[in-house]
Design a protein around this motif. Structure first.
Motif, PDB file in Angstrom:
ATOM      1  N   ASP A 124       6.630   4.421 -17.260  1.00  0.00           N
ATOM      2  CA  ASP A 124       6.197   3.614 -18.392  1.00  0.00           C
ATOM      3  C   ASP A 124       5.163   2.607 -17.896  1.00  0.00           C
ATOM      4  OD1 ASP A 124       7.928   4.759 -20.329  1.00  0.00           O
ATOM      5  OD2 ASP A 124       9.588   3.568 -19.553  1.00  0.00           O
ATOM      6  N   LYS A 125       4.059   2.503 -18.625  1.00  0.00           N
ATOM      7  CA  LYS A 125       2.953   1.611 -18.281  1.00  0.00           C
ATOM      8  C   LYS A 125       2.435   1.833 -16.861  1.00  0.00           C
ATOM      9  CE  LYS A 125       4.573  -2.066 -21.365  1.00  0.00           C
ATOM     10  NZ  LYS A 125       4.974  -3.491 -21.469  1.00  0.00           N
ATOM     11  N   PRO A 126       2.161   3.075 -16.463  1.00  0.00           N
ATOM     12  CA  PRO A 126       1.666   3.325 -15.103  1.00  0.00           C
ATOM     13  C   PRO A 126       0.332   2.646 -14.820  1.00  0.00           C
ATOM     14  CG  PRO A 126       1.407   5.280 -16.472  1.00  0.00           C
ATOM     15  CD  PRO A 126       2.233   4.319 -17.262  1.00  0.00           C
ATOM     16  N   GLU A 127      -0.403   2.323 -15.891  1.00  0.00           N
ATOM     17  CA  GLU A 127      -1.685   1.638 -15.688  1.00  0.00           C
ATOM     18  C   GLU A 127      -1.498   0.280 -15.033  1.00  0.00           C
ATOM     19  OE1 GLU A 127      -0.064   0.615 -19.745  1.00  0.00           O
ATOM     20  OE2 GLU A 127      -0.361   2.463 -18.574  1.00  0.00           O
ATOM     21  N   SER A 128      -0.298  -0.292 -15.146  1.00  0.00           N
ATOM     22  CA  SER A 128      -0.031  -1.595 -14.533  1.00  0.00           C
ATOM     23  C   SER A 128       0.024  -1.523 -13.011  1.00  0.00           C
ATOM     24  CB  SER A 128       1.286  -2.171 -15.060  1.00  0.00           C
ATOM     25  OG  SER A 128       1.220  -2.375 -16.458  1.00  0.00           O
ATOM     26  N   LEU A 129       0.071  -0.308 -12.462  1.00  0.00           N
ATOM     27  CA  LEU A 129       0.115  -0.150 -11.009  1.00  0.00           C
ATOM     28  C   LEU A 129      -1.267  -0.205 -10.370  1.00  0.00           C
ATOM     29  CD1 LEU A 129       2.637   2.853 -10.814  1.00  0.00           C
ATOM     30  CD2 LEU A 129       3.138   0.442 -10.412  1.00  0.00           C
ATOM     31  N   LYS A 130      -2.280  -0.129 -11.175  1.00  0.00           N
ATOM     32  CA  LYS A 130      -3.644  -0.019 -10.648  1.00  0.00           C
ATOM     33  C   LYS A 130      -4.051  -1.270  -9.878  1.00  0.00           C
ATOM     34  CE  LYS A 130      -8.346   1.241 -12.049  1.00  0.00           C
ATOM     35  NZ  LYS A 130      -8.379   2.347 -11.072  1.00  0.00           N
TER      36      LYS A 130
ATOM     37  N   GLU B  17      19.771   4.871 -14.070  1.00  0.00           N
ATOM     38  CA  GLU B  17      20.120   3.589 -13.468  1.00  0.00           C
ATOM     39  C   GLU B  17      19.350   3.324 -12.183  1.00  0.00           C
ATOM     40  OE1 GLU B  17      22.116   1.488 -15.024  1.00  0.00           O
ATOM     41  OE2 GLU B  17      22.422   2.928 -16.631  1.00  0.00           O
ATOM     42  N   THR B  18      18.888   4.362 -11.507  1.00  0.00           N
ATOM     43  CA  THR B  18      18.066   4.214 -10.306  1.00  0.00           C
ATOM     44  C   THR B  18      16.622   4.109 -10.750  1.00  0.00           C
ATOM     45  OG1 THR B  18      19.630   5.479  -8.952  1.00  0.00           O
ATOM     46  CG2 THR B  18      17.370   5.284  -8.143  1.00  0.00           C
ATOM     47  N   ARG B  19      16.014   2.940 -10.482  1.00  0.00           N
ATOM     48  CA  ARG B  19      14.664   2.723 -11.023  1.00  0.00           C
ATOM     49  C   ARG B  19      13.942   1.610 -10.281  1.00  0.00           C
ATOM     50  NH1 ARG B  19      15.749   0.913 -17.132  1.00  0.00           N
ATOM     51  NH2 ARG B  19      13.508   1.227 -17.143  1.00  0.00           N
ATOM     52  N   CYS B  20      12.663   1.482 -10.576  1.00  0.00           N
ATOM     53  CA  CYS B  20      11.812   0.483  -9.932  1.00  0.00           C
ATOM     54  C   CYS B  20      10.904  -0.127 -10.989  1.00  0.00           C
ATOM     55  CB  CYS B  20      10.994   1.161  -8.828  1.00  0.00           C
ATOM     56  SG  CYS B  20       9.825   0.078  -7.980  1.00  0.00           S
ATOM     57  N   TRP B  21      10.837  -1.467 -11.012  1.00  0.00           N
ATOM     58  CA  TRP B  21       9.920  -2.176 -11.894  1.00  0.00           C
ATOM     59  C   TRP B  21       8.858  -2.866 -11.042  1.00  0.00           C
ATOM     60  CZ3 TRP B  21      15.249  -2.551 -12.298  1.00  0.00           C
ATOM     61  CH2 TRP B  21      15.842  -2.115 -13.483  1.00  0.00           C
ATOM     62  N   VAL B  22       7.607  -2.765 -11.450  1.00  0.00           N
ATOM     63  CA  VAL B  22       6.517  -3.412 -10.718  1.00  0.00           C
ATOM     64  C   VAL B  22       5.800  -4.360 -11.681  1.00  0.00           C
ATOM     65  CG1 VAL B  22       4.430  -3.106  -9.348  1.00  0.00           C
ATOM     66  CG2 VAL B  22       6.240  -1.363  -9.275  1.00  0.00           C
ATOM     67  N   HIS B  23       5.939  -5.654 -11.424  1.00  0.00           N
ATOM     68  CA  HIS B  23       5.317  -6.692 -12.258  1.00  0.00           C
ATOM     69  C   HIS B  23       3.943  -7.003 -11.672  1.00  0.00           C
ATOM     70  CE1 HIS B  23       9.310  -7.761 -14.084  1.00  0.00           C
ATOM     71  NE2 HIS B  23       9.698  -7.188 -12.964  1.00  0.00           N
ATOM     72  N   SER B  24       2.913  -6.492 -12.319  1.00  0.00           N
ATOM     73  CA  SER B  24       1.568  -6.619 -11.748  1.00  0.00           C
ATOM     74  C   SER B  24       0.840  -7.876 -12.212  1.00  0.00           C
ATOM     75  CB  SER B  24       0.736  -5.386 -12.109  1.00  0.00           C
ATOM     76  OG  SER B  24       0.663  -5.244 -13.525  1.00  0.00           O
ATOM     77  N   GLY B  25       1.249  -8.440 -13.346  1.00  0.00           N
ATOM     78  CA  GLY B  25       0.510  -9.577 -13.881  1.00  0.00           C
ATOM     79  C   GLY B  25       1.050 -10.917 -13.446  1.00  0.00           C
TER      80      GLY B  25
ATOM     81  N   TYR C 154       4.941  -4.915 -17.064  1.00  0.00           N
ATOM     82  CA  TYR C 154       5.321  -4.300 -15.805  1.00  0.00           C
ATOM     83  C   TYR C 154       5.438  -2.794 -15.979  1.00  0.00           C
ATOM     84  CZ  TYR C 154       9.926  -4.711 -18.050  1.00  0.00           C
ATOM     85  OH  TYR C 154      10.972  -4.663 -18.934  1.00  0.00           O
ATOM     86  N   ALA C 155       5.171  -2.094 -14.884  1.00  0.00           N
ATOM     87  CA  ALA C 155       5.373  -0.655 -14.851  1.00  0.00           C
ATOM     88  C   ALA C 155       6.844  -0.382 -14.555  1.00  0.00           C
ATOM     89  CB  ALA C 155       4.493  -0.023 -13.788  1.00  0.00           C
ATOM     90  N   SER C 156       7.358   0.673 -15.141  1.00  0.00           N
ATOM     91  CA  SER C 156       8.748   1.059 -14.913  1.00  0.00           C
ATOM     92  C   SER C 156       8.778   2.508 -14.440  1.00  0.00           C
ATOM     93  CB  SER C 156       9.557   0.912 -16.209  1.00  0.00           C
ATOM     94  OG  SER C 156      10.876   1.378 -16.025  1.00  0.00           O
ATOM     95  N   LEU C 157       9.443   2.744 -13.315  1.00  0.00           N
ATOM     96  CA  LEU C 157       9.588   4.084 -12.763  1.00  0.00           C
ATOM     97  C   LEU C 157      11.085   4.384 -12.704  1.00  0.00           C
ATOM     98  CD1 LEU C 157       7.240   2.378 -11.070  1.00  0.00           C
ATOM     99  CD2 LEU C 157       6.875   4.605 -10.040  1.00  0.00           C
ATOM    100  N   THR C 158      11.526   5.358 -13.481  1.00  0.00           N
ATOM    101  CA  THR C 158      12.955   5.628 -13.638  1.00  0.00           C
ATOM    102  C   THR C 158      13.286   7.059 -13.227  1.00  0.00           C
ATOM    103  OG1 THR C 158      13.002   4.115 -15.528  1.00  0.00           O
ATOM    104  CG2 THR C 158      14.894   5.579 -15.258  1.00  0.00           C
ATOM    105  N   LEU C 159      14.345   7.220 -12.461  1.00  0.00           N
ATOM    106  CA  LEU C 159      14.800   8.542 -12.068  1.00  0.00           C
ATOM    107  C   LEU C 159      15.327   9.284 -13.291  1.00  0.00           C
ATOM    108  CD1 LEU C 159      15.033  10.035  -9.321  1.00  0.00           C
ATOM    109  CD2 LEU C 159      17.416   9.261  -9.235  1.00  0.00           C
TER     110      LEU C 159
END
Length: 368
Positions: A60-66, A261-269, A281-286
């Motif tokens: 979700d919101k992978p553009e936030s990883l850029k 439940e196994t996941r990673c959030w990346v707050h880029s802003g 934030y981008a969300s990467l979920t298994l």
């Protein structure tokens, strides 16, 4: 903690059966059974992580990883399930005078052979490996001492680790790396009352302040490691007429990183040069279970003689307990200990946890 035995992994199936027509739905860990239907084979540790990520991760919101070049970890949390419990119960409708029946099954598995120190060691290794992977991808990682020393970090509702939660469905121990304290996100249902002491507003504001204080994007990583999936029979409640009915609990033992439940959030802003937006934030979920292809457990039935089950039974074990539910109430309680050897348990959890981390990092690398 004892050390885990080196045996070939296979699914262990135990069926606990009573006469009654319906049962409760599976608990949280029943998610594994549903999702495993799409991925029934063990996870391939040798496959390319970027290729696996396309299949195993929801983004979700992978553009936030850029453009992320500097990150900090306010939270890397590993949840180790150490007890799993499930009930199934059912009632048959009465037919004629004195008819009807009720039955219930109560099943509990305890993980034996591990302790908090081993869980902490595994968590530290997963953090070190994840940090190394990010650095190899060209991303600078702010040290944990700097995170712990930040004034904003102290505003989180921190809990000491290892931290235990004892719930009706399962018991878990939570660890954060290298002496870090851990916290739970707003509304986390694993806490009593959903963790309402820390509101979403506080969370957004604290993240903004922490990211700007550290001048870094912020990563929250969560790994949920289970050992036993229990699923109650799904016939429903009051679905048949008669004087007998059936309730059952199915058990599958397999070391698994839990999907959803196994996941990673990346707050880029959050860095100083960024424009902060709430929930940006981008969300990467298994999406699928990451299940080890190696057996680690020896099972002991502790409800009867406590006799250790032999190696031949471990690969395809069927335990059936039954009671007549005719015109009466019947109940069966079953309890098992799943024994592991700590050194091998740590090796397997770390290996598959590293593989999950590689999938997360592959997406950050791809966005650069």
């Amino acid at each position: 903690m004892k050390t885990l035995s080196s045996r070939s992994w296979a699914c262990l199936l135990a069926g606990l059966t009573l006469f009654a027509p319906a049962a409760e739905a599976a608990g949280l860990l029943g998610k594994i059974a549903k999702l495993a239907e799409k991925k029934p084979v063990p996870f391939d540790l040798q496959a390319d992580s970027a290729v696996l990520a396309k299949d195993y991760l929801k983004l979700d919101k992978p553009e936030s990883l850029k453009g992320i070049k500097r990150v900090a970890f306010p939270s890397l949390q590993v949840e180790f399930e150490i007890q799993s419990h499930e009930n199934a119960s059912s009632v048959a409708r009465s037919v004629g005078e004195g008819g009807g029946a009720e039955a219930s099954v109560h099943t509990t598995y305890f993980l034996k052979g591990g302790d908090d120190a081993l869980c902490q060691k595994i968590t530290d290794e997963l953090y070190s490996s994840g940090t190394a992977q990010l650095q190899a991808a060209g991303v600078e990682v702010v040290g944990l001492d700097a995170v712990k020393g930040a004034a904003s970090f102290g505003k989180f509702p921190l809990k000491p680790t290892p931290f235990h939660i004892d719930k009706s469905k399962h018991d878990s121990v939570f660890c954060a790396p290298q002496g870090m304290q851990t916290y739970f996100r707003p509304g986390d249902q694993r806490l009593e009352f959903g963790g309402i002491s820390f509101s979403a507003l506080d969370w957004n504001g604290t993240y903004k302040a922490l990211g700007q204080e550290l001048d870094a994007a912020l990563i929250e990583a969560r790994f949920v490691v289970t050992f036993c999936d229990l699923e109650g029979s799904k016939q429903g409640f009051w679905q048949t007429y008669g004087n007998t009915a059936t309730a059952s609990v199915k058990s599958t033992l397999a070391l698994t990183f839990l999907p959803g439940e196994t996941r990673c959030w990346v707050h880029s802003g959050t860095a100083k040069a960024s424009v902060f937006k709430p929930n940006n934030y981008a969300s990467l979920t298994l999406k699928h279970p990451v299940r080890a292809g190696k057996q680690l457990f020896e099972v002991m039935d502790t409800t009867t003689t406590g006799q250790k089950l032999g190696d031949a039974a471990v690969t395809a074990l069927g335990v059936v307990s039954s009671l007549s539910g005719g015109r009466s109430m019947s109940s069966k309680t079953k309890q098992y200990d799943a024994h592991v050897e700590g050194a091998e348990y740590a090796e397997v959890v770390t290996s598959y946890g590293d593989a999950v981390t590689k999938m997360f990092v592959s997406q950050i690398r791809a966005a650069q």
